[in-house]
Design a protein around this motif. Structure first.
Motif, PDB file in Angstrom:
ATOM      1  N   VAL A 352       0.396  -1.106   0.201  1.00 44.19           N
ATOM      2  CA  VAL A 352       0.174   0.148  -0.189  1.00 44.19           C
ATOM      3  C   VAL A 352       0.815   1.617  -0.097  1.00 44.19           C
ATOM      4  CG1 VAL A 352      -1.409   1.286   1.662  1.00 44.19           C
ATOM      5  CG2 VAL A 352      -2.027  -0.832   1.285  1.00 44.19           C
ATOM      6  N   GLY A 353       1.551   1.006   0.914  1.00 43.80           N
ATOM      7  CA  GLY A 353       2.912   2.195   0.961  1.00 43.80           C
ATOM      8  C   GLY A 353       3.501   3.045  -0.449  1.00 43.80           C
ATOM      9  N   GLU A 354       4.058   1.360  -0.657  1.00 45.42           N
ATOM     10  CA  GLU A 354       4.713   2.080  -2.251  1.00 45.42           C
ATOM     11  C   GLU A 354       3.405   2.521  -3.385  1.00 45.42           C
ATOM     12  OE1 GLU A 354       8.427  -1.650  -2.397  1.00 45.42           O
ATOM     13  OE2 GLU A 354       5.987  -2.289  -2.866  1.00 45.42           O
ATOM     14  N   ASN A 355       2.664   2.188  -3.235  1.00 45.33           N
ATOM     15  CA  ASN A 355       1.214   2.664  -4.476  1.00 45.33           C
ATOM     16  C   ASN A 355       1.264   4.026  -3.813  1.00 45.33           C
ATOM     17  OD1 ASN A 355       0.007   1.039  -6.235  1.00 45.33           O
ATOM     18  ND2 ASN A 355       0.223  -0.510  -4.638  1.00 45.33           N
ATOM     19  N   MET A 356       1.045   4.205  -2.999  1.00 47.38           N
ATOM     20  CA  MET A 356       0.926   5.199  -2.470  1.00 47.38           C
ATOM     21  C   MET A 356       1.692   6.325  -2.647  1.00 47.38           C
ATOM     22  SD  MET A 356      -1.637   6.353  -0.487  1.00 47.38           S
ATOM     23  CE  MET A 356      -2.497   5.399   0.555  1.00 47.38           C
ATOM     24  N   VAL A 357       3.701   6.024  -3.581  1.00 49.11           N
ATOM     25  CA  VAL A 357       3.555   7.348  -3.964  1.00 49.11           C
ATOM     26  C   VAL A 357       4.208   6.939  -5.618  1.00 49.11           C
ATOM     27  CG1 VAL A 357       5.007   7.687  -1.829  1.00 49.11           C
ATOM     28  CG2 VAL A 357       5.404   5.928  -3.059  1.00 49.11           C
ATOM     29  N   LEU A 358       3.110   6.115  -6.017  1.00 46.80           N
ATOM     30  CA  LEU A 358       3.857   5.744  -7.903  1.00 46.80           C
ATOM     31  C   LEU A 358       4.233   6.710  -8.560  1.00 46.80           C
ATOM     32  CD1 LEU A 358       1.394   2.681  -8.760  1.00 46.80           C
ATOM     33  CD2 LEU A 358       4.243   3.148  -8.059  1.00 46.80           C
ATOM     34  N   GLN A 359       3.274   8.187  -8.211  1.00 47.31           N
ATOM     35  CA  GLN A 359       3.485   9.264  -9.263  1.00 47.31           C
ATOM     36  C   GLN A 359       4.745  10.298  -8.323  1.00 47.31           C
ATOM     37  OE1 GLN A 359       1.692   9.470 -11.747  1.00 47.31           O
ATOM     38  NE2 GLN A 359      -0.465   9.980 -11.401  1.00 47.31           N
ATOM     39  N   THR A 360       5.375  10.104  -7.615  1.00 43.26           N
ATOM     40  CA  THR A 360       5.846  10.890  -6.785  1.00 43.26           C
ATOM     41  C   THR A 360       7.288  10.220  -6.054  1.00 43.26           C
ATOM     42  OG1 THR A 360       4.782  10.457  -4.331  1.00 43.26           O
ATOM     43  CG2 THR A 360       4.938  12.860  -6.542  1.00 43.26           C
ATOM     44  N   TYR A 361       8.003   9.193  -6.842  1.00 44.90           N
ATOM     45  CA  TYR A 361       8.834   8.501  -6.124  1.00 44.90           C
ATOM     46  C   TYR A 361       9.430   8.230  -6.571  1.00 44.90           C
ATOM     47  CZ  TYR A 361       9.106   5.818 -10.035  1.00 44.90           C
ATOM     48  OH  TYR A 361       9.419   5.426 -12.018  1.00 44.90           O
ATOM     49  N   TYR A 362      10.087   9.275  -8.023  1.00 46.05           N
ATOM     50  CA  TYR A 362      11.122   9.294  -8.285  1.00 46.05           C
ATOM     51  C   TYR A 362      11.612  11.109  -7.757  1.00 46.05           C
ATOM     52  CZ  TYR A 362       8.710  11.865 -11.363  1.00 46.05           C
ATOM     53  OH  TYR A 362       7.611  12.618 -11.959  1.00 46.05           O
ATOM     54  N   GLN A 363      11.234  11.385  -7.278  1.00 48.76           N
ATOM     55  CA  GLN A 363      10.745  13.061  -6.482  1.00 48.76           C
ATOM     56  C   GLN A 363      11.327  13.157  -5.184  1.00 48.76           C
ATOM     57  OE1 GLN A 363       7.844  14.533  -7.181  1.00 48.76           O
ATOM     58  NE2 GLN A 363       7.853  15.093 -10.006  1.00 48.76           N
ATOM     59  N   LYS A 364      12.225  14.018  -4.533  1.00 48.47           N
ATOM     60  CA  LYS A 364      12.680  14.319  -3.313  1.00 48.47           C
ATOM     61  C   LYS A 364      11.355  13.598  -2.562  1.00 48.47           C
ATOM     62  CE  LYS A 364      17.678  15.677  -3.966  1.00 48.47           C
ATOM     63  NZ  LYS A 364      18.031  16.796  -3.580  1.00 48.47           N
ATOM     64  N   PRO A 365      11.409  14.275  -1.569  1.00 50.12           N
ATOM     65  CA  PRO A 365      12.333  13.447   0.209  1.00 50.12           C
ATOM     66  C   PRO A 365      12.096  11.974  -0.106  1.00 50.12           C
ATOM     67  CG  PRO A 365      10.219  13.465   0.854  1.00 50.12           C
ATOM     68  CD  PRO A 365       9.891  14.068  -0.392  1.00 50.12           C
ATOM     69  N   TYR A 366      11.168  10.738  -1.336  1.00 49.61           N
ATOM     70  CA  TYR A 366      11.122   9.649  -1.537  1.00 49.61           C
ATOM     71  C   TYR A 366      11.910   9.020  -2.303  1.00 49.61           C
ATOM     72  CZ  TYR A 366       6.630  11.597  -0.658  1.00 49.61           C
ATOM     73  OH  TYR A 366       5.666  13.055  -0.481  1.00 49.61           O
ATOM     74  N   SER A 367      13.119   9.622  -2.851  1.00 44.02           N
ATOM     75  CA  SER A 367      14.324   9.272  -3.435  1.00 44.02           C
ATOM     76  C   SER A 367      15.329  10.539  -3.831  1.00 44.02           C
ATOM     77  CB  SER A 367      13.899   8.867  -4.620  1.00 44.02           C
ATOM     78  OG  SER A 367      13.508   9.027  -6.139  1.00 44.02           O
TER      79      SER A 367
END
Length: 508
Positions: A352-367
């Motif tokens: 569920v957590g990974e799905n919550m950032v599918l649109q933003t995972y490549y941006q800070k602060p997520y990566s």
């Protein structure tokens, strides 16, 4: 009294969650019995226990007064119990007949006799008024027809008790009406039906009695003739529910979405969106009303970059985004709640957590420099799960383990939280219960009041009338009229959706 089905004190646990906590269900012969509850209340789990897909930790099941042990679906079939699942269990490349007889094939000297089977299928479909073409392939028929195949599959196996799991979630209003007639016909033929649903209108229209489950516990059983939607809603949610959408007047600002003479073709090169023009301002919700299959899907796919436009122009906040890549369009300020949550909304095997950032995972602060920062991702997920009341054992749970309604809430949390300039909400409340619908509608209005533009596509006319500030009617790929909700009604919208004209009194 002897019941056709009696489930006594059923308890079913999964890691970290009690799905059914001492639930009792008693179904009488020849009735349509509703099983009502919020998303994730334990309705489907209870029926999966009855159908032998799950084994309960405790409790007893009686069929026609005899205690039974349903160890798998074959035992359920032998006892005359059939289940029509929410997500159909059909092989797309097979014909209607092949799907119906699968695992139960009539053999002639060791070979499957398809001709004989097709005749049998035709006879059963005539008996119950379930018109289908026995030789059609599943991939070529509508969703409503596929559901008929699922129903025929259970009848072919001799089912006397039919479980329908959220049967109207994917149907058009016309197909829902047909399904209700089919259910009444089945009852006349001596069957009994358990209907899992959270649609109060359908319960009031078709059911005899209703058992309510809340957070895994049985709340009670009521006679439909002695209750009303408000009472059922508060039994289900545990509080009073407001059915009308609370919103003040819209204050439209500058133009956010501008579509001019858009043409979008399907895979065969046939135009599905045909010279369509529409504009949408910040601070308003525009609802698109139309019968399914009039170009809604292709329109959304063209705006979001999932399908190429043949011609025409799409502008977002003044920038031409026609045929741009989906990520580029998303970064230009677009949010998208897709109508098919499994195909386009979630990666089901991700948490569920990974799905919550599918649109933003490549941006800070997520990566950072291409490396995912999991603690930051899960921290964000936790706050969204809490805010949007996503019922999940934890943010690490795989998305496929959630109920359909909670999967939907997760997608809405992800898309609305980014507060994009344009939010496309396609069937945003499909499969949600009344409490969740009330919450989602308030979120859409909140975005509107922040000055964002919301484009909502829905097949539920009351949703279109309740939530929209303007209603654009789509027919054969064109916007045929734009009306204000306070100046129209379901009958007039229905006429426009079928290609008719509204009576114009003076100027609009």
């Amino acid at each position: 009294m002897e019941y056709v089905i009696e489930m006594r004190n059923i308890r079913k646990e999964f890691p970290g969650i009690v799905a059914n906590d001492n639930v009792t269900l008693q179904v009488q012969q020849g009735e349509i019995h509703a099983l009502l509850g919020e998303n994730g209340a334990g309705k489907s789990t209870l029926m999966n226990v009855l159908f032998g897909l799950y084994q309960p930790e405790q409790g007893e099941i009686y069929v026609k007064g005899k205690k039974v042990n349903i160890t798998d679906p074959n035992v359920a079939n032998d006892l005359g119990i059939g289940m029509v699942h929410q997500h159909f269990m059909l092989v797309e490349k097979f014909t209607v007949t092949e799907n119906i007889i699968l695992g139960n094939e009539p053999r002639d000297k060791g070979r499957v006799n398809l001709k004989k089977a097709a005749k049998e299928v035709e006879a059963i479909s005539k008996q119950y008024g379930l018109k289908v073409d026995p030789y059609a392939k599943i991939e070529d028929i509508s969703v409503g027809m596929q559901q008929r195949v699922e129903i025929l599959k259970t009848l072919y196996r001799g089912a006397e008790i039919l479980i329908f799991d959220e049967p109207t979630a994917v149907l058009t209003p016309q197909e829902i009406h047909e399904l209700i007639q089919i259910m009444k016909r089945l009852i006349e033929e001596g069957k009994s039906i358990i209907l899992i649903t959270h649609k109060l209108k359908e319960i009031m229209e078709v059911c005899d009695r209703c058992t309510v489950i809340r957070r895994g516990k049985g709340i009670g059983t009521v006679d439909i003739s002695e209750t009303n939607p408000d009472e059922l809603a508060s039994m289900m949610v545990g509080r009073e529910v407001n059915f009308s959408v609370e919103k003040g007047p819209a204050h439209p600002k500058e133009e956010v979405l501008q579509i001019e003479n858009l043409v979008v073709e399907d895979a065969r090169g046939v135009p599905q969106v045909n010279d369509l023009s529409l504009s949408l301002k910040g601070g308003e919700i525009v609802g698109i009303a139309g019968v399914d299959g009039n170009g809604q899907t292709e329109l959304i796919e063209a705006i979001t970059g999932l399908r190429k436009a043949k011609s025409g122009m799409i502008k977002l906040s003044g920038k031409d985004i026609t045929n741009h890549k989906p990520r580029k369009i998303t970064e230009s300020g677009l949010g998208h709640i897709p109508q098919d949550r499994h195909k386009h909304g979630l990666v089901l095997d991700f948490s569920v957590g990974e799905n919550m950032v599918l649109q933003t995972y490549y941006q800070k602060p997520y990566s950072n420099k291409g490396v995912l920062k999991l603690p930051k991702i899960m921290e964000k997920a936790k706050s969204l799960i809490k805010e949007y009341d996503v019922r999940t054992p934890s943010e690490m749970t795989p998305a496929r383990a959630l109920s359909g309604g909670n999967q939907q809430k997760a997608i809405i949390a992800r898309e609305v939280d980014r507060s994009p300039n344009l939010l496309i909400a396609a069937q945003p409340t499909r499969g949600l219960d009344v409490g969740a619908i009330e919450f989602i509608h308030s979120k859409l209005v909140e975005e509107r009041d922040k000055g964002k533009a919301v484009l909502m596509i829905s097949f539920e006319l009351d949703e279109i009338l309740n939530v929209s500030d303007r209603i654009a009617v789509i027919y054969e790929g064109k916007i045929v009229d734009i009306v204000k909700p306070e100046e129209t009604n379901e009958q007039e919208l229905g006429l426009l959706m079928a290609g008719g004209k509204r009576e114009k009194v003076g100027d609009q």
